[in-house]
Design an enzyme around this catalytic site. Sequence first.
Site, PDB file in Angstrom:
ATOM      1  N   GLY A 149       0.997  -1.475   5.243  1.00 19.85           N
ATOM      2  CA  GLY A 149       1.510  -1.912   6.338  1.00 19.85           C
ATOM      3  C   GLY A 149       0.589  -3.385   6.269  1.00 19.85           C
ATOM      4  N   GLY A 150      -1.290  -3.347   5.419  1.00 19.92           N
ATOM      5  CA  GLY A 150      -1.876  -4.007   6.078  1.00 19.92           C
ATOM      6  C   GLY A 150      -2.335  -3.901   7.498  1.00 19.92           C
TER       7      GLY A 150
ATOM      8  CG  ASN B 192      -5.009  -6.384  -0.372  1.00 22.92           C
ATOM      9  OD1 ASN B 192      -4.357  -5.976   0.754  1.00 22.92           O
ATOM     10  ND2 ASN B 192      -6.201  -7.748  -0.482  1.00 22.92           N
TER      11      ASN B 192
ATOM     12  CB  THR C 292      -0.630  -0.522   1.286  1.00 25.35           C
ATOM     13  OG1 THR C 292      -1.267  -1.261   0.833  1.00 25.35           O
ATOM     14  CG2 THR C 292      -1.517   1.149   1.569  1.00 25.35           C
TER      15      THR C 292
ATOM     16  CB  THR D  31      -3.204  -0.178  -0.871  1.00 25.92           C
ATOM     17  OG1 THR D  31      -2.992  -1.406  -1.326  1.00 25.92           O
ATOM     18  CG2 THR D  31      -5.397  -0.493  -0.518  1.00 25.92           C
TER      19      THR D  31
ATOM     20  CG  ASP E  66      -8.508  -6.006   3.510  1.00 17.77           C
ATOM     21  OD1 ASP E  66      -7.396  -7.093   2.675  1.00 17.77           O
ATOM     22  OD2 ASP E  66      -7.917  -5.174   2.357  1.00 17.77           O
TER      23      ASP E  66
ATOM     24  CB  SER F 283      -9.549  -0.484   4.662  1.00 15.32           C
ATOM     25  OG  SER F 283      -8.759   0.155   4.883  1.00 15.32           O
ATOM     26  CB  SER F 284      -5.522  -1.654   8.306  1.00 12.11           C
ATOM     27  OG  SER F 284      -6.347  -3.558   8.516  1.00 12.11           O
TER      28      SER F 284
HETATM   29  O1  DON Z   1      -6.898  -2.198   2.871  1.00 13.57           O
HETATM   30  C1  DON Z   1      -6.251  -2.738   3.150  1.00 13.57           C
HETATM   31  O2  DON Z   1      -6.359  -2.651   4.729  1.00 13.57           O
HETATM   32  C2  DON Z   1      -4.774  -2.939   3.209  1.00 13.57           C
HETATM   33  N1  DON Z   1      -5.651  -4.129   2.113  1.00 13.57           N
HETATM   34  C3  DON Z   1      -4.419  -2.516   3.156  1.00 13.57           C
HETATM   35  C4  DON Z   1      -3.013  -3.352   2.321  1.00 13.57           C
HETATM   36  C5  DON Z   1      -1.030  -3.209   2.506  1.00 13.57           C
HETATM   37  O3  DON Z   1      -1.401  -1.698   3.368  1.00 13.57           O
HETATM   38  C6  DON Z   1      -0.551  -3.617   2.418  1.00 13.57           C
HETATM   39  N2  DON Z   1       0.883  -2.607   2.241  1.00 13.57           N
HETATM   40  N3  DON Z   1       2.065  -3.292   2.807  1.00 13.57           N
END
Ligand code: DON
Length: 569
Positions: A472-473, A400, A380, A398, A422, A451-452
């Site tokens: 960072g998910g 994803n 992201t 993102t 997600d 989402s995060s």
């Molecule tokens: O929306 C979300 O929480 C995830 N799809 C974000 C993915 C993400 O941050 C990947 N990055 N390192």
Amino acid sequence: MIRNIFVSLLVLVLLSGCSGSPESGKKAAIIYPGTLADSGMVVSAHPESSKIGVEVMRKGGNAVDAAVATEFALAVCYPEAGNIGGGGFMLFRSADGRTDMIDYRETAPALATASMYLDNEGKVIDGLSTDTHLSSGVPGTVDGMLNIHSKYGVLLFRDVIQPAIDLARKGFPVTSGQASDLNNYRELFLDRNISRPAFVKDSPWKCGDTLKQADLALTLERIRDFGREGFYSSRTAGLITKEMKRGRGLITLKDLSDYRSAFRDPLTTDYKGYKIISSSPPSGGGIILFQGLGMIEPYSLREMGFHSLSAVHLIAEAERRAFADRAEYLGDPDIMTVPYDRLIDKKYLLQRMKDFSPDSASLSSHVGPGTPMAVTSEETTHYSVVDPHGNAVAATTTLNGTFGSCIVVDSAGFLMNNQMDDFSLKPGFPNMYGLVGGETNSVRAGKRMLSSMTPVIIEKEGTLFLVAGSPGGSTIPTTLLQVIVNVIDFGMDLKSAIDTGRFHHQWYPDIILYERNGIDTAEVEKLVKMGHEMKIRGSIGRVNAIHILPDGRRSGGADRRGNNSAIGY
Ligand code: DON
């Protein structure tokens, strides 16, 4: 003279992002050029996108113009996560303190069903929600950018998108990190596409090689000339649906024409006298951050000491509890009632920590979701912008996974997201970030997946103080929590607050993950004795942030993790 040449060369090397592997750790000592500025500043994942955002402000654009230009530029120069085939959340604070948020999160196609990723025995089919045409939600970025721009932008939209078009057509030098990303993903790109995408070339990519994207330039031109229609109907929409049919994906012309980004009220809380503004659902990021901050607020982290046993333990236990609530209460606010206020209520959070012991780790199996009072709910990219007037934007966007589904819409030159992962594919089944969820985040037609993403804007005594965010998910909100306490509780300057080591707990798996050398070995041993399982992992988050100094100057913090770039004037 020789010294000046050396300094100029160093600056050039840093701007080009060719100074070595992003994870090499050698960059920790680098002082990023342009991190202090008097007027406008952009901090983003690539030097080209930061440069474009700043140029737009120099031409009279405000923070939103610059943010929209940066977002489209990232779709060109940072295809790992920048996108027009994905989505995100953008937070805005005007110089006079009004706040707004645009949610341009993807939606599930109308043909999506709760069992679409399960086999006949009800087991999740490996890779379907991440590696195939079925992994894509309906993209939101283009609609989101058009909407936020028409509400707040002051320049013409065509002038804001044009630099990205030029960048796609003329090409740009790839950074060291990108050269290795593109080489690592070569086989996947060849495997998943019928035409050879621009991301593949005969010889391996080297830092500084030029990446040109002619099809993408044409797609961006259609957006420039026809706005929404240039993407959600007509030729681009036809190319997306043709691509979907080729791979048995679900997105139809109707899904595209039905897609709408949404303005939503951001969430706010206060932490030790600072006002924190962040994303509301369908991102759970803001709530996790606020819950975490609320649970640790009664304690003096400063007395405990930075990365001390007690401080790491306290924060990890707060994170554990916040993620347990996420799984139970958070989802798409258009479809369910999310009990925001109750989840971030300080009295509830005090009660949530009632079983916290300063001496021993809890077990996630014993820490279920709480009962908020009177309940009636890896790639992201983040960029931060402040303009000369003090308007601010924090936006996280993102696809994803890195390069999303790795599927490029044939002849349209852009990557599709794999955001459907997600959703909670099945109660208790972990997504690619190990997050578990239940009914509130199940797959359903038209629904936004949880989402995060946690764009954050902080005020101190009514004035702009900090603009920040991270990829960072699941680690996004915990990364932001640490940067915030590093600045507010530990009094660090922004760059140190970002560059120092990080750790993360997300309820399940019941582990504290930490960056190599992120926590002293002696403290790690004590945490293990206390009952925590500790595990080293690769880098956590990549924060791009701006701190407004007491004298009004902007101090940019571009994370040492990656080829991020802070540019100001
Ligand atoms: O929306 C979300 O929480 C995830 N799809 C974000 C993915 C993400 O941050 C990947 N990055 N390192």
